[in-house]
Write a protein that holds these residues in place. Sequence first.
Motif, mmCIF file in Angstrom:
data_model
loop_
_atom_site.group_PDB
_atom_site.id
_atom_site.type_symbol
_atom_site.label_atom_id
_atom_site.label_comp_id
_atom_site.label_asym_id
_atom_site.label_seq_id
_atom_site.Cartn_x
_atom_site.Cartn_y
_atom_site.Cartn_z
ATOM 1 N N GLN A 1 -10.287 9.003 -17.804
ATOM 2 C CA GLN A 1 -9.951 10.166 -16.979
ATOM 3 C C GLN A 1 -8.489 10.561 -17.156
ATOM 4 O O GLN A 1 -8.148 11.750 -17.231
ATOM 5 N N ASN A 2 -7.626 9.590 -17.253
ATOM 6 C CA ASN A 2 -6.199 9.869 -17.435
ATOM 7 C C ASN A 2 -5.957 10.634 -18.733
ATOM 8 O O ASN A 2 -5.172 11.592 -18.771
ATOM 9 N N ALA A 3 -6.638 10.217 -19.791
ATOM 10 C CA ALA A 3 -6.479 10.901 -21.072
ATOM 11 C C ALA A 3 -7.044 12.321 -21.010
ATOM 12 O O ALA A 3 -6.460 13.259 -21.573
ATOM 13 N N LEU A 4 -8.168 12.480 -20.318
ATOM 14 C CA LEU A 4 -8.804 13.795 -20.243
ATOM 15 C C LEU A 4 -7.994 14.790 -19.417
ATOM 16 O O LEU A 4 -8.050 15.997 -19.675
ATOM 17 N N THR A 5 -7.272 14.310 -18.412
ATOM 18 C CA THR A 5 -6.469 15.224 -17.595
ATOM 19 C C THR A 5 -5.078 15.446 -18.187
ATOM 20 O O THR A 5 -4.311 16.262 -17.664
ATOM 21 N N PHE B 1 -6.886 12.090 -10.800
ATOM 22 C CA PHE B 1 -6.054 12.363 -11.973
ATOM 23 C C PHE B 1 -6.304 11.383 -13.109
ATOM 24 O O PHE B 1 -6.352 11.765 -14.275
ATOM 25 N N SER B 2 -6.443 10.101 -12.773
ATOM 26 C CA SER B 2 -6.449 9.087 -13.827
ATOM 27 C C SER B 2 -7.663 8.179 -13.855
ATOM 28 O O SER B 2 -7.863 7.443 -14.819
ATOM 29 N N GLY B 3 -8.468 8.202 -12.804
ATOM 30 C CA GLY B 3 -9.591 7.282 -12.734
ATOM 31 C C GLY B 3 -9.238 5.950 -12.093
ATOM 32 O O GLY B 3 -10.096 5.087 -11.929
ATOM 33 N N ARG B 4 -7.972 5.770 -11.731
ATOM 34 C CA ARG B 4 -7.519 4.581 -11.015
ATOM 35 C C ARG B 4 -6.792 5.046 -9.764
ATOM 36 O O ARG B 4 -6.065 6.035 -9.797
ATOM 37 N N PHE C 1 -1.232 21.525 -10.021
ATOM 38 C CA PHE C 1 -2.109 20.796 -10.929
ATOM 39 C C PHE C 1 -1.413 19.591 -11.571
ATOM 40 O O PHE C 1 -1.932 18.999 -12.511
ATOM 41 N N LEU C 2 -0.242 19.223 -11.059
ATOM 42 C CA LEU C 2 0.493 18.068 -11.571
ATOM 43 C C LEU C 2 0.204 16.827 -10.735
ATOM 44 O O LEU C 2 -0.085 16.926 -9.542
ATOM 45 N N SER C 3 0.317 15.653 -11.349
ATOM 46 C CA SER C 3 0.236 14.396 -10.584
ATOM 47 C C SER C 3 1.631 14.093 -10.067
ATOM 48 O O SER C 3 2.529 13.732 -10.822
ATOM 49 N N ALA D 1 0.810 -1.218 0.000
ATOM 50 C CA ALA D 1 0.000 0.000 0.000
ATOM 51 C C ALA D 1 0.841 1.265 0.000
ATOM 52 O O ALA D 1 0.370 2.332 -0.394
ATOM 53 N N GLU D 2 2.102 1.156 0.438
ATOM 54 C CA GLU D 2 2.971 2.326 0.517
ATOM 55 C C GLU D 2 3.436 2.823 -0.844
ATOM 56 O O GLU D 2 3.944 3.938 -0.969
ATOM 57 N N ALA D 3 3.289 1.992 -1.868
ATOM 58 C CA ALA D 3 3.860 2.294 -3.182
ATOM 59 C C ALA D 3 3.330 3.599 -3.767
ATOM 60 O O ALA D 3 2.148 3.916 -3.649
ATOM 61 N N GLY D 4 4.217 4.335 -4.433
ATOM 62 C CA GLY D 4 3.803 5.523 -5.155
ATOM 63 C C GLY D 4 3.186 5.145 -6.486
ATOM 64 O O GLY D 4 3.408 4.055 -7.011
ATOM 65 N N GLY D 5 2.398 6.042 -7.051
ATOM 66 C CA GLY D 5 1.785 5.782 -8.350
ATOM 67 C C GLY D 5 0.579 4.872 -8.261
ATOM 68 O O GLY D 5 -0.032 4.696 -7.198
#
Length: 362
Positions: free
Chosen positions: A302-306, A273-276, A321-323, A179-183
Amino acid sequence: MSKALSTNLMRTLRISQPIILGPMLGAGTLEMLVGVTKAGGLGSLAVSSLTPGGISAAVAAIRSHTSGPFNVNLFVLDTPHPTDQELQGAFALLDPFRAELGLSPAEPLEKYCEDFREQLEMLIALKVPVASFTFGLLDASAIERLHDAGTLVIGTATNVAEARAWEANGADIICAQGAEAGGHRGTFIGNFDSSMIGTMALVPQIVDNVKVPVVAAGGIMDGRGIAAALMLGAQAVQMGTAFLSCAECLIHPAWKTKLREASDISTRITRSFSGRAARGIVNEYMQRMAPYENQVLAYPVQNALTGAIRQAAGKANRPEFLSLWASQATALGQRRKSEISVAELMEQLLSEFTGVLESVGR
């Protein structure tokens, strides 16, 4: 590393150090892959955003720079078909951000991702040494075809059921994503909330439930983390956030600054940001979108739209506004010098790891 510390997985992968570079779509570079591979680890490159032709070119570039083993990562995705109503709802949420960045109102896109099956066909044809997959489960026939091409397959699991599913379909290696993982989270069985299992709890449970080698991922930033993962039964670790501050990593400078300012409580999970579900450093976009987490469209729409928002924010130097993907252990990297090279980071990690083992041996 001495022969006594080698693991079966390391010998299978033909690496001398138990470190796999996290693929990190949008952050990883060819130079990072080559640096890790030259230092004895397994370099990785995420290619899900590329066309089949782009994947072919990327693999050719890798092979022109190193004769060592490497990993190519793909997202297991179905082609999405959002309705007009769904898109209009998404536009209503995103247009205020677009307006602040001087962008025109959002419109439907021609496509929202590359065709996964076409990408997979190219990967099979390229006969890469290692291929890793996340976001879904690759079918047994596809894994068999990868094996026929001489490719080892790594499947990402965030719970025991996913690990068992990957093993049943023929995966050679399981990457246990804590769960600690980034991304982005790789969950594909059950709700992601129930699969937010910490690395220390997840790794030994997966090790006990599968017969294939396990790689530990999530919150591993130094030699202590590598040693802990191997003590829990992992045969290697996958590290991403630790490499984001490297000179060879070409993420936005503001992202690197935020990594050096982060504390233990700076990150959280967001779908906005991405929908996931994905872990990143909290910023204004995440806070403003928090009430609408359950309304955003699923990945990859969502990822494509953002995408345009993130690109414009980068050009305008607006990190709010960045991920800013990062693990819960990001702050552990702040004791290293800024813009450290991949080679130097690998040297430090392995020195720390060896030091831990020697101290335990005493």
